[in-house]
Design an enzyme around this catalytic site. Structure first.
Site, short mmCIF file in Angstrom:
data_model
loop_
_atom_site.label_atom_id
_atom_site.label_comp_id
_atom_site.label_asym_id
_atom_site.label_seq_id
_atom_site.Cartn_x
_atom_site.Cartn_y
_atom_site.Cartn_z
N GLU A 148 -2.43 2.66 15.57
CA GLU A 148 -3.22 3.32 14.52
C GLU A 148 -4.55 2.60 14.25
O GLU A 148 -5.18 2.83 13.22
CB GLU A 148 -2.41 3.38 13.22
N HIS A 162 -0.92 1.17 5.72
CA HIS A 162 -0.46 2.48 6.18
C HIS A 162 1.06 2.46 6.22
O HIS A 162 1.65 1.54 6.80
CB HIS A 162 -1.02 2.79 7.57
N HIS A 167 5.00 4.93 6.14
CA HIS A 167 5.71 6.18 6.33
C HIS A 167 6.69 6.38 5.17
O HIS A 167 7.83 6.81 5.36
CB HIS A 167 6.47 6.17 7.66
N TYR A 204 -1.12 10.05 -14.67
CA TYR A 204 -2.50 9.58 -14.77
C TYR A 204 -2.85 8.46 -13.79
O TYR A 204 -4.02 8.14 -13.58
CB TYR A 204 -2.83 9.13 -16.19
N HIS A 217 3.31 12.71 8.23
CA HIS A 217 3.09 11.37 8.76
C HIS A 217 3.33 10.27 7.73
O HIS A 217 4.22 9.45 7.90
CB HIS A 217 1.66 11.29 9.33
N TYR A 239 -8.16 -1.99 -17.68
CA TYR A 239 -6.77 -2.41 -17.80
C TYR A 239 -6.56 -3.83 -17.26
O TYR A 239 -7.21 -4.25 -16.30
CB TYR A 239 -5.86 -1.46 -17.01
#
Length: 229
Positions: free
Chosen positions: A89, A107, A109, A128, A169, A224
């Site tokens: 990837e 990344h 799955h 939110y 994916h 925050y």
């Protein structure tokens, strides 16, 4: 040109900033499996150090990776560090770094996120925390994994966002650090789980936020946490 030997310590491991970043890449990759966001060697993690992108290798269990196994490429994808083959990837990771100010990419799955990516074109505004990703999370069109086409589809879905879903994916999320990228990934999976859970109640539909409500929450999220000293 490969990174010179000065980037390695006398024990054969990577040293300095590259070594510390590689250790964080490996730690984050192991965390994705421990937290159930990936199975086996699916998913991948990267971090940028200057013009070098450190990335998990293809098909190697994360618990086997050590300091000597660092894999690095330049922004054109040329391998400059290590002997192991980079993740398949890599085009997605490099596309993020070339197009944003990202310092890290995760990344996965993840189960709930992948399920949502097969159902809708955009994650409904069930919470939110979508504001932490820049707004409603889009789903990138499907393309074969590891291809430039998938990278292009991902970039379109990421426009104005720090995370997106990939059709059939998984997820791609980036941040200013590996911790931030991972936290955003976990939040995205959680939001997908919340929506799937609430949408599965027979005869009921989940209440969704308006864009104005999301914008209000996003402004508040920007302050925050603890103030920086």
């Amino acid at each position: 040109m490969r990174i010179s030997n000065t980037a390695h310590d006398d024990k054969g491991g990577t040293g300095g900033d590259v070594g510390r970043a590689w250790a964080e890449v490996v730690s984050t990759a192991r965390r994705t499996t421990a937290d159930g966001l990936v199975v086996g060697t699916s998913g991948n993690v990267s971090a940028r150090v200057g013009d070098v992108v450190l990335v998990t290798p293809s098909g190697v269990p994360y618990d086997r990776l050590g300091p000597k196994d660092a894999v690095g490429v330049d922004l054109d994808g040329r391998q400059v560090l290590g002997e192991l083959t980079p993740t398949s990837e890599l085009p997605m990771h490099l596309a993020v770094y070339r197009s944003t100010d990202a310092a890290a990419v995760v990344h996965t799955h993840a189960v709930h996120a992948t399920a949502v990516a097969g159902l809708v074109d955009e994650l409904p505004l069930v919470h939110y925390m979508a504001g932490a990703l820049g707004g409603p999370v889009r789903v990138a069109d499907y393309a074969l994994y590891g291809t430039d086409e998938l990278a292009r589809n991902m970039l379109r879905a990421l426009e104005g966002r720090t995370g997106c879903l990939l059709r059939n994916h998984g997820t791609v999320v980036y941040g200013a650090s590996l911790d931030q990228a991972y936290d955003r990934t976990a939040q995205l999976e959680w939001m997908c789980r919340v929506w799937l859970t609430s949408a599965s109640v027979p005869g009921r539909a989940p209440a969704l936020l308006s864009l104005d409500q999301l914008a209000e929450a996003t402004r508040k999220l920007s302050g925050y946490g603890q103030p920086r000293v």
